[in-house]
Design a protein around this motif. Structure first.
Motif, PDB file in Angstrom:
ATOM      1  N   ALA A   1      13.409  22.211 -11.127  1.00 47.32           N
ATOM      2  CA  ALA A   1      13.883  22.257  -9.744  1.00 47.32           C
ATOM      3  C   ALA A   1      13.167  23.364  -8.966  1.00 47.32           C
ATOM      4  N   GLU A   2      12.960  24.514  -9.593  1.00 44.67           N
ATOM      5  CA  GLU A   2      12.256  25.610  -8.925  1.00 44.67           C
ATOM      6  C   GLU A   2      10.808  25.234  -8.640  1.00 44.67           C
ATOM      7  N   GLU A   3      10.162  24.591  -9.608  1.00 44.22           N
ATOM      8  CA  GLU A   3       8.766  24.197  -9.412  1.00 44.22           C
ATOM      9  C   GLU A   3       8.653  23.132  -8.326  1.00 44.22           C
ATOM     10  N   LEU A   4       9.585  22.184  -8.316  1.00 44.77           N
ATOM     11  CA  LEU A   4       9.569  21.170  -7.265  1.00 44.77           C
ATOM     12  C   LEU A   4       9.839  21.818  -5.904  1.00 44.77           C
ATOM     13  N   ALA A   5      10.752  22.767  -5.854  1.00 42.18           N
ATOM     14  CA  ALA A   5      11.017  23.486  -4.599  1.00 42.18           C
ATOM     15  C   ALA A   5       9.752  24.192  -4.116  1.00 42.18           C
ATOM     16  N   ASN A   6       8.984  24.741  -5.054  1.00 41.18           N
ATOM     17  CA  ASN A   6       7.712  25.376  -4.673  1.00 41.18           C
ATOM     18  C   ASN A   6       6.756  24.360  -4.053  1.00 41.18           C
ATOM     19  N   LEU A   7       6.685  23.172  -4.656  1.00 40.56           N
ATOM     20  CA  LEU A   7       5.831  22.129  -4.088  1.00 40.56           C
ATOM     21  C   LEU A   7       6.312  21.728  -2.697  1.00 40.56           C
ATOM     22  N   LEU A   8       7.630  21.560  -2.563  1.00 40.78           N
ATOM     23  CA  LEU A   8       8.179  21.126  -1.283  1.00 40.78           C
ATOM     24  C   LEU A   8       8.073  22.195  -0.205  1.00 40.78           C
ATOM     25  N   SER A   9       7.889  23.446  -0.610  1.00 39.68           N
ATOM     26  CA  SER A   9       7.752  24.515   0.386  1.00 39.68           C
ATOM     27  C   SER A   9       6.470  24.365   1.196  1.00 39.68           C
ATOM     28  N   ARG A  10       5.557  23.524   0.733  1.00 44.61           N
ATOM     29  CA  ARG A  10       4.327  23.250   1.486  1.00 44.61           C
ATOM     30  C   ARG A  10       4.598  22.394   2.716  1.00 44.61           C
TER      31      ARG A  10
ATOM     32  N   GLN B   1       0.835  -1.209   0.000  1.00 46.72           N
ATOM     33  CA  GLN B   1       0.000   0.000   0.000  1.00 46.72           C
ATOM     34  C   GLN B   1       0.866   1.253   0.000  1.00 46.72           C
ATOM     35  N   GLU B   2       1.946   1.245   0.774  1.00 44.64           N
ATOM     36  CA  GLU B   2       2.854   2.397   0.800  1.00 44.64           C
ATOM     37  C   GLU B   2       3.541   2.570  -0.549  1.00 44.64           C
ATOM     38  N   ALA B   3       3.901   1.452  -1.187  1.00 43.45           N
ATOM     39  CA  ALA B   3       4.534   1.512  -2.505  1.00 43.45           C
ATOM     40  C   ALA B   3       3.569   2.101  -3.532  1.00 43.45           C
ATOM     41  N   LEU B   4       2.312   1.691  -3.459  1.00 39.37           N
ATOM     42  CA  LEU B   4       1.304   2.233  -4.372  1.00 39.37           C
ATOM     43  C   LEU B   4       1.109   3.726  -4.128  1.00 39.37           C
ATOM     44  N   GLN B   5       1.067   4.132  -2.878  1.00 38.39           N
ATOM     45  CA  GLN B   5       0.927   5.556  -2.563  1.00 38.39           C
ATOM     46  C   GLN B   5       2.108   6.351  -3.099  1.00 38.39           C
ATOM     47  N   LEU B   6       3.312   5.812  -2.966  1.00 41.72           N
ATOM     48  CA  LEU B   6       4.502   6.467  -3.503  1.00 41.72           C
ATOM     49  C   LEU B   6       4.402   6.600  -5.016  1.00 41.72           C
ATOM     50  N   LEU B   7       4.003   5.531  -5.683  1.00 45.81           N
ATOM     51  CA  LEU B   7       3.874   5.538  -7.136  1.00 45.81           C
ATOM     52  C   LEU B   7       2.875   6.599  -7.600  1.00 45.81           C
ATOM     53  N   VAL B   8       1.714   6.630  -6.983  1.00 44.98           N
ATOM     54  CA  VAL B   8       0.688   7.613  -7.357  1.00 44.98           C
ATOM     55  C   VAL B   8       1.195   9.030  -7.103  1.00 44.98           C
ATOM     56  N   SER B   9       1.840   9.242  -5.982  1.00 45.80           N
ATOM     57  CA  SER B   9       2.357  10.581  -5.660  1.00 45.80           C
ATOM     58  C   SER B   9       3.434  11.014  -6.650  1.00 45.80           C
ATOM     59  N   MET B  10       4.327  10.086  -7.012  1.00 48.59           N
ATOM     60  CA  MET B  10       5.375  10.437  -7.977  1.00 48.59           C
ATOM     61  C   MET B  10       4.760  10.791  -9.328  1.00 48.59           C
ATOM     62  N   HIS B  11       3.770  10.013  -9.763  1.00 46.94           N
ATOM     63  CA  HIS B  11       3.107  10.330 -11.031  1.00 46.94           C
ATOM     64  C   HIS B  11       2.439  11.699 -10.989  1.00 46.94           C
ATOM     65  N   ARG B  12       1.798  12.014  -9.883  1.00 52.37           N
ATOM     66  CA  ARG B  12       1.137  13.313  -9.769  1.00 52.37           C
ATOM     67  C   ARG B  12       2.151  14.456  -9.791  1.00 52.37           C
ATOM     68  N   ILE B  13       3.280  14.265  -9.119  1.00 47.94           N
ATOM     69  CA  ILE B  13       4.321  15.296  -9.118  1.00 47.94           C
ATOM     70  C   ILE B  13       4.873  15.480 -10.525  1.00 47.94           C
ATOM     71  N   VAL B  14       5.188  14.383 -11.199  1.00 52.05           N
ATOM     72  CA  VAL B  14       5.739  14.476 -12.560  1.00 52.05           C
ATOM     73  C   VAL B  14       4.733  15.143 -13.488  1.00 52.05           C
ATOM     74  N   ARG B  15       3.472  14.765 -13.382  1.00 48.48           N
ATOM     75  CA  ARG B  15       2.439  15.389 -14.226  1.00 48.48           C
ATOM     76  C   ARG B  15       2.357  16.888 -13.953  1.00 48.48           C
ATOM     77  N   HIS B  16       2.413  17.266 -12.691  1.00 51.81           N
ATOM     78  CA  HIS B  16       2.380  18.694 -12.337  1.00 51.81           C
ATOM     79  C   HIS B  16       3.581  19.425 -12.933  1.00 51.81           C
ATOM     80  N   LEU B  17       4.765  18.817 -12.818  1.00 48.40           N
ATOM     81  CA  LEU B  17       5.966  19.454 -13.351  1.00 48.40           C
ATOM     82  C   LEU B  17       5.893  19.576 -14.870  1.00 48.40           C
ATOM     83  N   ARG B  18       5.348  18.559 -15.543  1.00 50.39           N
ATOM     84  CA  ARG B  18       5.206  18.633 -17.007  1.00 50.39           C
ATOM     85  C   ARG B  18       4.293  19.781 -17.409  1.00 50.39           C
ATOM     86  N   ARG B  19       3.189  19.922 -16.689  1.00 47.93           N
ATOM     87  CA  ARG B  19       2.239  20.982 -17.030  1.00 47.93           C
ATOM     88  C   ARG B  19       2.786  22.365 -16.750  1.00 47.93           C
TER      89      ARG B  19
END
Length: 138
Positions: A106-115, A3-21
């Motif tokens: 990297a800047e966009e990911l830093a913005n996400l991580l600032s949360r 379940q944790e692996a699935l949560q990680l996978l979904v979260s990584m996909h969402r982050i990558v999709r956000h960064l692409r957009r």
């Protein structure tokens, strides 16, 4: 753990999709983006190696490199090890695109991580090094 692996996978996909957009410096297809970053790290590199490392099929790698070449981001030149083969290298525009895309992502990911609070942000950044080791052989 599944379940944790699935949560990680979904979260990584969402982050990558956000960064692409959010990426405005280049409108590359994800496979082109991965190939361009690989070429930047490994140049000169043969198309077969690009296919193996992206990973994608040989025809997809050939089409991907052709698109990058048409965009002026890479060029083919004789392979320094085997002059009968060709290798792919970045052009000046390709190097600028890699630098700008990397900086923007990297800047966009830093913005996400600032949360996150400091402890969680540190944990995620440390996990990046561990995930890099996991993906090294892919």
């Amino acid at each position: 753990m599944a379940q944790e692996a699935l949560q990680l996978l979904v979260s990584m996909h969402r982050i990558v999709r956000h960064l692409r957009r959010s990426r405005t410096t280049t409108l590359l297809h994800p496979t082109q983006f991965l190939a361009l970053m690989l070429i930047a790290d490994e140049q000169p590199i043969r198309i077969g190696e690009i296919a193996a490392r992206v990973p994608c099929s040989q025809p997809t790698a050939t089409t991907t490199v052709a698109g990058l070449e048409e965009a002026g981001l890479v060029r083919r030149e004789p392979d320094p090890v085997d002059g009968r083969a060709t290798a792919v290298v970045l052009t000046e525009l390709g190097a600028e695109t890699v630098e700008a895309s990397g900086r923007q992502a990297a800047e966009e990911l830093a913005n996400l991580l600032s949360r996150l609070d400091d402890a969680d942000r540190t944990l995620v950044l440390q996990a990046g090094a561990v995930l890099a080791r996991v993906t090294d052989g892919l």
